[in-house]
Motif scaffolding. Sequence first.
Motif, PDB file in Angstrom:
ATOM      1  N   LEU A  63      -4.729  52.389   5.335  1.00 35.55           N
ATOM      2  CA  LEU A  63      -4.339  50.984   5.427  1.00 35.55           C
ATOM      3  C   LEU A  63      -4.781  50.452   6.788  1.00 35.55           C
ATOM      4  N   LEU A  64      -5.563  49.371   6.755  1.00 38.38           N
ATOM      5  CA  LEU A  64      -6.104  48.764   7.980  1.00 38.38           C
ATOM      6  C   LEU A  64      -5.492  47.380   8.122  1.00 38.38           C
ATOM      7  N   LEU A  65      -4.809  47.150   9.205  1.00 41.66           N
ATOM      8  CA  LEU A  65      -4.155  45.859   9.387  1.00 41.66           C
ATOM      9  C   LEU A  65      -4.972  44.964  10.304  1.00 41.66           C
ATOM     10  N   GLY A  66      -5.196  43.729   9.858  1.00 41.11           N
ATOM     11  CA  GLY A  66      -5.711  42.691  10.736  1.00 41.11           C
ATOM     12  C   GLY A  66      -4.573  41.742  11.071  1.00 41.11           C
ATOM     13  N   LYS A  67      -4.923  40.578  11.643  1.00 42.32           N
ATOM     14  CA  LYS A  67      -3.866  39.601  11.935  1.00 42.32           C
ATOM     15  C   LYS A  67      -3.451  38.858  10.668  1.00 42.32           C
ATOM     16  N   ASP A  68      -4.403  38.661   9.772  1.00 45.64           N
ATOM     17  CA  ASP A  68      -4.136  37.842   8.580  1.00 45.64           C
ATOM     18  C   ASP A  68      -4.045  38.631   7.287  1.00 45.64           C
ATOM     19  N   ARG A  69      -4.778  39.733   7.238  1.00 39.71           N
ATOM     20  CA  ARG A  69      -4.868  40.472   5.984  1.00 39.71           C
ATOM     21  C   ARG A  69      -4.925  41.960   6.258  1.00 39.71           C
ATOM     22  N   ALA A  70      -4.619  42.704   5.208  1.00 43.87           N
ATOM     23  CA  ALA A  70      -4.729  44.164   5.303  1.00 43.87           C
ATOM     24  C   ALA A  70      -5.761  44.654   4.294  1.00 43.87           C
ATOM     25  N   LEU A  71      -6.445  45.712   4.661  1.00 34.99           N
ATOM     26  CA  LEU A  71      -7.412  46.341   3.771  1.00 34.99           C
ATOM     27  C   LEU A  71      -6.878  47.732   3.422  1.00 34.99           C
ATOM     28  N   LEU A  72      -6.788  48.002   2.142  1.00 31.40           N
ATOM     29  CA  LEU A  72      -6.389  49.333   1.680  1.00 31.40           C
ATOM     30  C   LEU A  72      -7.644  50.037   1.178  1.00 31.40           C
ATOM     31  N   VAL A  73      -7.887  51.220   1.692  1.00 27.78           N
ATOM     32  CA  VAL A  73      -9.077  51.981   1.306  1.00 27.78           C
ATOM     33  C   VAL A  73      -8.635  53.143   0.415  1.00 27.78           C
ATOM     34  N   ASP A  74      -8.954  53.054  -0.872  1.00 27.10           N
ATOM     35  CA  ASP A  74      -8.648  54.077  -1.885  1.00 27.10           C
ATOM     36  C   ASP A  74      -7.146  54.120  -2.225  1.00 27.10           C
ATOM     37  N   THR A  75      -6.888  54.665  -3.420  1.00 28.65           N
ATOM     38  CA  THR A  75      -5.478  54.725  -3.858  1.00 28.65           C
ATOM     39  C   THR A  75      -5.087  56.103  -4.403  1.00 28.65           C
ATOM     40  N   GLY A  76      -5.858  57.139  -4.085  1.00 29.16           N
ATOM     41  CA  GLY A  76      -5.428  58.500  -4.396  1.00 29.16           C
ATOM     42  C   GLY A  76      -5.261  58.777  -5.879  1.00 29.16           C
ATOM     43  N   ASN A  77      -4.303  59.606  -6.196  1.00 31.20           N
ATOM     44  CA  ASN A  77      -4.187  60.167  -7.545  1.00 31.20           C
ATOM     45  C   ASN A  77      -3.203  59.446  -8.454  1.00 31.20           C
ATOM     46  N   GLY A  78      -2.503  58.468  -7.951  1.00 28.02           N
ATOM     47  CA  GLY A  78      -1.638  57.675  -8.822  1.00 28.02           C
ATOM     48  C   GLY A  78      -0.371  58.374  -9.271  1.00 28.02           C
ATOM     49  N   ILE A  79       0.095  59.321  -8.500  1.00 30.04           N
ATOM     50  CA  ILE A  79       1.300  60.065  -8.900  1.00 30.04           C
ATOM     51  C   ILE A  79       2.561  59.370  -8.385  1.00 30.04           C
ATOM     52  N   ALA A  80       2.520  58.862  -7.170  1.00 33.68           N
ATOM     53  CA  ALA A  80       3.660  58.121  -6.615  1.00 33.68           C
ATOM     54  C   ALA A  80       3.284  56.643  -6.471  1.00 33.68           C
ATOM     55  N   ASN A  81       4.261  55.827  -6.148  1.00 37.28           N
ATOM     56  CA  ASN A  81       4.037  54.379  -6.059  1.00 37.28           C
ATOM     57  C   ASN A  81       3.441  53.999  -4.705  1.00 37.28           C
ATOM     58  N   LEU A  82       2.125  53.916  -4.674  1.00 35.84           N
ATOM     59  CA  LEU A  82       1.439  53.610  -3.418  1.00 35.84           C
ATOM     60  C   LEU A  82       1.709  52.177  -2.967  1.00 35.84           C
ATOM     61  N   ARG A  83       1.901  51.293  -3.918  1.00 34.95           N
ATOM     62  CA  ARG A  83       2.172  49.900  -3.546  1.00 34.95           C
ATOM     63  C   ARG A  83       3.464  49.797  -2.722  1.00 34.95           C
ATOM     64  N   ALA A  84       4.487  50.515  -3.154  1.00 25.30           N
ATOM     65  CA  ALA A  84       5.748  50.502  -2.401  1.00 25.30           C
ATOM     66  C   ALA A  84       5.541  51.082  -1.003  1.00 25.30           C
ATOM     67  N   GLN A  85       4.729  52.120  -0.925  1.00 25.84           N
ATOM     68  CA  GLN A  85       4.447  52.720   0.380  1.00 25.84           C
ATOM     69  C   GLN A  85       3.703  51.735   1.290  1.00 25.84           C
ATOM     70  N   VAL A  86       2.737  51.047   0.727  1.00 28.72           N
ATOM     71  CA  VAL A  86       1.976  50.062   1.504  1.00 28.72           C
ATOM     72  C   VAL A  86       2.890  48.929   1.952  1.00 28.72           C
TER      73      VAL A  86
END
Length: 302
Positions: A63-86
């Motif tokens: 997860l890369l944070l800027g001032k206005d937006r964040a960039l998420l690079v890849d989402t792994g294996n989909g076993i846990a809730n990555l959105r909640a983690q982000v």
Amino acid sequence: MTATKGSTVPMKPADWTKNLPRPAYKNLKKISAEDNWFSVYDLGHGTYAIYEDGQYEESISYLLLGKDRALLVDTGNGIANLRAQVRELTGLPVLLVNTHHHIDHVGSNYLFDEIAAFDDDMGLARRTAALGYFHEKAKTYIGGSAVWKPYPEGFDPAAFCIPPYRITRWLIDGEIFDLGGREVEVLHTPGHSPDSICLLDRGARMLWVGDMFYTGQIYTWLAGGDLNLLIRSYRRLVDLSSHYDLLMPSHNEPAIEKEMLRKALDGAVQVRDGSGEYIVLEGGRRKYDFGRFAFITGPDGK
Ligand SMILES: [Zn+2]
């Protein structure tokens, strides 16, 4: 890395967990994670590694944070809730970009609304987005010794699949993501797969390399893999090396010194020229071992 397409080549030995914790993590700052499934590390420069160390792919999303937006690079294996983690790490709007579209990089894509992808000749990104990955394939990522951590609450192994998702933005080589005070450049770097991209942040001096390089077994033999293209892509990245210090691979360990990319280039040239030593694996594929990394090629050494 990605699936073995039903072959008998082991991705990692059954005792793969003996590598854990890997040395690189000793010097990184671990922060508490929403879900125990992920181990989260603060890499500085508004950059986080979200590491799935409970599953043998040891996938890393960033997860890369800027001032206005964040960039998420890849989402792994989909076993846990990555959105909640982000969401635990940022309230900024999140744009997801995948280094490529193999199963172990897109597992939680369906949980995100804004997804950018590179449109490759083989249509890998389009096909993966349209179909996801079915249970028959996904289940091989959780069977046997593949997982050692307890599954997250609510995870059903019998129903596990990678749902389809919607790509909302097509990328071109050289395009810049402007996150607000932080710019990240897209570099098309085929070789491991036709849709592979790298992401260069000249300000943070970091280069995301996907599966082009990691401390482990690098594959050129998968459908769409191409050793000559990989070498060309390595050269391009080495030529840019005055603009980054650290490599951010999608597996095993983050924040690897950039000199390893030059070593990977040299190793790949040896493989191509026939001067590299190898052992033959089950199925005839070759393993060229260079210490911290190895190349796995097809039976023809490509
Ligand atoms: Zn992978």
